[in-house]
Design a protein around this motif. Structure first.
Motif, PDB file in Angstrom:
ATOM      1  N   GLU A  95       0.818  -1.209   0.000  1.00  0.00           N
ATOM      2  CA  GLU A  95       0.000   0.000   0.000  1.00  0.00           C
ATOM      3  C   GLU A  95       0.859   1.270   0.000  1.00  0.00           C
ATOM      4  OE1 GLU A  95      -2.599  -0.275   3.347  1.00  0.00           O
ATOM      5  OE2 GLU A  95      -3.723  -1.985   2.534  1.00  0.00           O
ATOM      6  N   GLU A  96       1.958   1.257   0.753  1.00  0.00           N
ATOM      7  CA  GLU A  96       2.771   2.466   0.899  1.00  0.00           C
ATOM      8  C   GLU A  96       3.799   2.646  -0.206  1.00  0.00           C
ATOM      9  OE1 GLU A  96       4.523   2.945   4.757  1.00  0.00           O
ATOM     10  OE2 GLU A  96       2.738   2.219   5.791  1.00  0.00           O
ATOM     11  N   VAL A  97       4.389   1.526  -0.672  1.00  0.00           N
ATOM     12  CA  VAL A  97       5.516   1.621  -1.604  1.00  0.00           C
ATOM     13  C   VAL A  97       5.290   0.801  -2.872  1.00  0.00           C
ATOM     14  CG1 VAL A  97       8.048   1.567  -1.710  1.00  0.00           C
ATOM     15  CG2 VAL A  97       6.948   1.783   0.485  1.00  0.00           C
ATOM     16  N   ALA A  98       4.148   0.096  -2.960  1.00  0.00           N
ATOM     17  CA  ALA A  98       3.796  -0.736  -4.122  1.00  0.00           C
ATOM     18  C   ALA A  98       4.746  -1.912  -4.311  1.00  0.00           C
ATOM     19  CB  ALA A  98       3.728   0.101  -5.399  1.00  0.00           C
ATOM     20  N   PRO A 100       5.384  -5.571  -4.624  1.00  0.00           N
ATOM     21  CA  PRO A 100       4.538  -6.753  -4.832  1.00  0.00           C
ATOM     22  C   PRO A 100       4.827  -7.834  -3.789  1.00  0.00           C
ATOM     23  CG  PRO A 100       5.601  -6.049  -6.878  1.00  0.00           C
ATOM     24  CD  PRO A 100       6.260  -5.298  -5.767  1.00  0.00           C
ATOM     25  N   TYR A 101       3.773  -8.475  -3.292  1.00  0.00           N
ATOM     26  CA  TYR A 101       3.945  -9.530  -2.289  1.00  0.00           C
ATOM     27  C   TYR A 101       4.980 -10.558  -2.736  1.00  0.00           C
ATOM     28  CZ  TYR A 101      -0.537  -8.070  -0.139  1.00  0.00           C
ATOM     29  OH  TYR A 101      -1.560  -7.379   0.463  1.00  0.00           O
ATOM     30  N   GLY A 102       4.852 -10.977  -3.989  1.00  0.00           N
ATOM     31  CA  GLY A 102       5.683 -12.065  -4.499  1.00  0.00           C
ATOM     32  C   GLY A 102       7.146 -11.725  -4.647  1.00  0.00           C
ATOM     33  N   ASP A 103       7.491 -10.448  -4.549  1.00  0.00           N
ATOM     34  CA  ASP A 103       8.895 -10.039  -4.680  1.00  0.00           C
ATOM     35  C   ASP A 103       9.636 -10.043  -3.350  1.00  0.00           C
ATOM     36  OD1 ASP A 103       8.606  -9.744  -7.365  1.00  0.00           O
ATOM     37  OD2 ASP A 103       8.722  -7.557  -7.394  1.00  0.00           O
ATOM     38  N   VAL A 104       8.933 -10.319  -2.257  1.00  0.00           N
ATOM     39  CA  VAL A 104       9.560 -10.295  -0.935  1.00  0.00           C
ATOM     40  C   VAL A 104       9.890 -11.712  -0.489  1.00  0.00           C
ATOM     41  CG1 VAL A 104       9.365  -9.538   1.464  1.00  0.00           C
ATOM     42  CG2 VAL A 104       8.188  -8.256  -0.348  1.00  0.00           C
ATOM     43  N   PRO A 133      10.049  -2.970  -8.384  1.00  0.00           N
ATOM     44  CA  PRO A 133       9.435  -1.664  -8.675  1.00  0.00           C
ATOM     45  C   PRO A 133       8.987  -0.985  -7.388  1.00  0.00           C
ATOM     46  CG  PRO A 133       7.894  -3.445  -9.190  1.00  0.00           C
ATOM     47  CD  PRO A 133       9.205  -4.101  -8.813  1.00  0.00           C
ATOM     48  N   LEU A 134       9.328   0.282  -7.245  1.00  0.00           N
ATOM     49  CA  LEU A 134       8.974   1.037  -6.051  1.00  0.00           C
ATOM     50  C   LEU A 134       8.219   2.299  -6.465  1.00  0.00           C
ATOM     51  CD1 LEU A 134      12.400   0.805  -4.180  1.00  0.00           C
ATOM     52  CD2 LEU A 134      10.364  -0.592  -3.768  1.00  0.00           C
ATOM     53  N   HIS A 135       7.000   2.443  -5.964  1.00  0.00           N
ATOM     54  CA  HIS A 135       6.171   3.599  -6.296  1.00  0.00           C
ATOM     55  C   HIS A 135       5.511   4.094  -5.009  1.00  0.00           C
ATOM     56  CE1 HIS A 135       6.744   2.660 -10.524  1.00  0.00           C
ATOM     57  NE2 HIS A 135       6.378   1.418 -10.266  1.00  0.00           N
ATOM     58  N   PRO A 136       6.141   5.046  -4.327  1.00  0.00           N
ATOM     59  CA  PRO A 136       5.588   5.505  -3.048  1.00  0.00           C
ATOM     60  C   PRO A 136       4.225   6.152  -3.198  1.00  0.00           C
ATOM     61  CG  PRO A 136       7.410   6.909  -3.754  1.00  0.00           C
ATOM     62  CD  PRO A 136       7.390   5.736  -4.680  1.00  0.00           C
ATOM     63  N   CYS A 137       3.335   5.845  -2.266  1.00  0.00           N
ATOM     64  CA  CYS A 137       2.018   6.473  -2.209  1.00  0.00           C
ATOM     65  C   CYS A 137       2.194   7.909  -1.726  1.00  0.00           C
ATOM     66  CB  CYS A 137       1.113   5.689  -1.265  1.00  0.00           C
ATOM     67  SG  CYS A 137      -0.459   6.487  -0.915  1.00  0.00           S
ATOM     68  N   VAL A 141       3.857   8.750   1.829  1.00  0.00           N
ATOM     69  CA  VAL A 141       5.317   8.710   1.767  1.00  0.00           C
ATOM     70  C   VAL A 141       5.844   9.920   1.004  1.00  0.00           C
ATOM     71  CG1 VAL A 141       7.326   7.392   0.992  1.00  0.00           C
ATOM     72  CG2 VAL A 141       5.310   6.191   1.881  1.00  0.00           C
ATOM     73  N   ALA A 142       6.722  10.699   1.664  1.00  0.00           N
ATOM     74  CA  ALA A 142       7.315  11.860   1.011  1.00  0.00           C
ATOM     75  C   ALA A 142       8.497  11.448   0.132  1.00  0.00           C
ATOM     76  CB  ALA A 142       7.768  12.875   2.051  1.00  0.00           C
ATOM     77  N   GLU A 143       9.290  10.471   0.601  1.00  0.00           N
ATOM     78  CA  GLU A 143      10.427  10.012  -0.194  1.00  0.00           C
ATOM     79  C   GLU A 143      10.913   8.663   0.299  1.00  0.00           C
ATOM     80  OE1 GLU A 143      14.344  11.864   0.320  1.00  0.00           O
ATOM     81  OE2 GLU A 143      13.488  13.069   1.950  1.00  0.00           O
ATOM     82  N   LEU A 144      11.666   7.992  -0.571  1.00  0.00           N
ATOM     83  CA  LEU A 144      12.328   6.735  -0.246  1.00  0.00           C
ATOM     84  C   LEU A 144      13.832   6.968  -0.278  1.00  0.00           C
ATOM     85  CD1 LEU A 144      10.375   4.314  -2.631  1.00  0.00           C
ATOM     86  CD2 LEU A 144       9.972   4.667  -0.194  1.00  0.00           C
ATOM     87  N   PHE A 145      14.550   6.244   0.574  1.00  0.00           N
ATOM     88  CA  PHE A 145      16.006   6.280   0.491  1.00  0.00           C
ATOM     89  C   PHE A 145      16.558   4.956   1.006  1.00  0.00           C
ATOM     90  CE2 PHE A 145      15.149   7.820   4.741  1.00  0.00           C
ATOM     91  CZ  PHE A 145      16.188   7.340   5.527  1.00  0.00           C
ATOM     92  N   GLU A 146      17.811   4.684   0.661  1.00  0.00           N
ATOM     93  CA  GLU A 146      18.475   3.453   1.070  1.00  0.00           C
ATOM     94  C   GLU A 146      19.658   3.779   1.965  1.00  0.00           C
ATOM     95  OE1 GLU A 146      19.322   0.719  -2.182  1.00  0.00           O
ATOM     96  OE2 GLU A 146      17.710   1.663  -3.363  1.00  0.00           O
ATOM     97  N   MET A 147      19.866   2.926   2.963  1.00  0.00           N
ATOM     98  CA  MET A 147      21.017   3.032   3.851  1.00  0.00           C
ATOM     99  C   MET A 147      21.795   1.716   3.772  1.00  0.00           C
ATOM    100  SD  MET A 147      21.226   3.418   8.033  1.00  0.00           S
ATOM    101  CE  MET A 147      20.235   4.902   8.089  1.00  0.00           C
ATOM    102  N   PRO A 148      23.079   1.759   3.459  1.00  0.00           N
ATOM    103  CA  PRO A 148      23.864   0.520   3.418  1.00  0.00           C
ATOM    104  C   PRO A 148      23.797  -0.224   4.753  1.00  0.00           C
ATOM    105  CG  PRO A 148      25.107   2.345   2.473  1.00  0.00           C
ATOM    106  CD  PRO A 148      23.887   2.936   3.114  1.00  0.00           C
ATOM    107  N   LEU A 149      23.640  -1.541   4.687  1.00  0.00           N
ATOM    108  CA  LEU A 149      23.580  -2.322   5.924  1.00  0.00           C
ATOM    109  C   LEU A 149      24.821  -2.107   6.780  1.00  0.00           C
ATOM    110  CD1 LEU A 149      22.123  -5.893   5.249  1.00  0.00           C
ATOM    111  CD2 LEU A 149      20.991  -3.873   6.155  1.00  0.00           C
ATOM    112  N   GLU A 150      25.963  -2.008   6.133  1.00  0.00           N
ATOM    113  CA  GLU A 150      27.204  -1.839   6.878  1.00  0.00           C
ATOM    114  C   GLU A 150      27.151  -0.592   7.757  1.00  0.00           C
ATOM    115  OE1 GLU A 150      32.046  -1.776   6.114  1.00  0.00           O
ATOM    116  OE2 GLU A 150      30.660  -1.854   4.414  1.00  0.00           O
TER     117      GLU A 150
END
Length: 199
Positions: A95-98, A100-104, A133-137, A141-150
Motif C-alpha cells: 500500500e505504501e511503496v507498491a 509486490p507480495y511475491g517479490d519479498v 518496482p517502487l512507487h511511493p504512495c 510517503v514523502a520520499e524513499l532512500f536506502e542506507m547501506p547495511l554496513e
C-alpha cells in the motif's frame, strides 16, 4: 528431475548470503524487553539485495496526522482480515511503496517492540531484488532512500537519549544518515537487528 533442480533459489551476493546466515542462525544476545502494547502492528524491514545490501526506508508525508515527516519502515496496524502479522507487513508495504507480495523473500521476524502510541510492533525481515518496482504512495510517503547495511549496523552511530515521562523512564536512540534523521522506533528496530546479527 530432482527437487533441488526443480526449485529455483535466488542467487545472492556474498554480503547478502552472510547476512541471511547470521540472521537465521544467531539468537538475540539477550532476552527482549517485556512487551506491553495491546494493539498489534507490523513493519517490513526491506533489504535490497545489492552487491552491498541496503535497507529501504521511507520518510513519511508531512501531511499525516501521526509521525509526520519521520523516517520509518513501511507498516501499520493489523486489520481484522489479515491472515498473519507477516501478511500485515506485506500488505502495508504494498500500500505504501507498491512492493509486490511475491517479490519479498521473508526471512522471519524480530521480537515485538512497544511503540509510544501503544502498539505492539512486530518487525518482519524481507529480501527484495534489486529491480523491484517502487512507487511511493504520495498521501503517505514523502520520499524513499536506502542506507547501506554496513552503516546501519554500526552501533556507534546510535546515540541514546533518556526521557522521563509520567514517572516512567524511556530510552530512545538518535542517528543521522546523510540528511535523514533516524530515531525512535525505527532506530530501535535497526539496533535490535544489528545486535542479533552481531551476536
Amino acid at each position: 528431475m530432482s527437487l533441488e533442480k526443480a526449485i529455483e533459489m535466488p542467487r545472492y551476493s556474498p554480503a547478502v548470503e552472510e547476512f541471511v546466515r547470521r540472521f537465521q542462525l544467531q539468537l538475540p544476545a539477550s532476552a527482549p524487553a517485556k512487551v506491553t502494547g495491546k494493539r498489534q502492528a507490523a513493519v517490513l524491514i526491506p533489504i535490497i539485495c545489492r552487491e552491498q545490501p541496503t535497507l529501504l526506508l521511507t520518510r513519511r508525508s508531512d501531511r499525516l496526522r501521526k509521525h509526520a515527516g519521520q523516517v520509518a519502515f513501511p507498516g501499520g496496524a493489523v486489520d481484522a482480515s489479515d491472515s498473519s502479522i507477516i501478511f500485515t507487513a506485506l500488505r502495508e508495504a504494498q500500500e505504501e511503496v507498491a512492493i509486490p507480495y511475491g517479490d519479498v523473500n521473508v526471512l522471519g521476524t524480530l521480537a515485538p517492540l512497544d511503540s509510544s502510541t501503544g502498539f505492539q510492533v512486530t518487525p518482519v525481515v524481507g529480501l527484495l531484488p534489486v529491480d523491484v518496482p517502487l512507487h511511493p504512495c504520495e498521501d503517505e510517503v514523502a520520499e524513499l532512500f536506502e542506507m547501506p547495511l554496513e552503516e546501519a549496523f554500526n552501533l556507534s552511530r546510535y546515540h541514546p537519549l533518556d526521557i522521563h515521562r509520567a514517572g516512567t523512564h524511556h530510552r530512545v536512540y538518535l542517528s543521522w544518515y546523510q540528511q535523514q534523521f533516524v530515531w525512535g522506533l525505527t532506530a530501535a528496530i535497526i539496533r535490535r537487528l544489528a545486535e542479533q546479527i552481531r551476536a
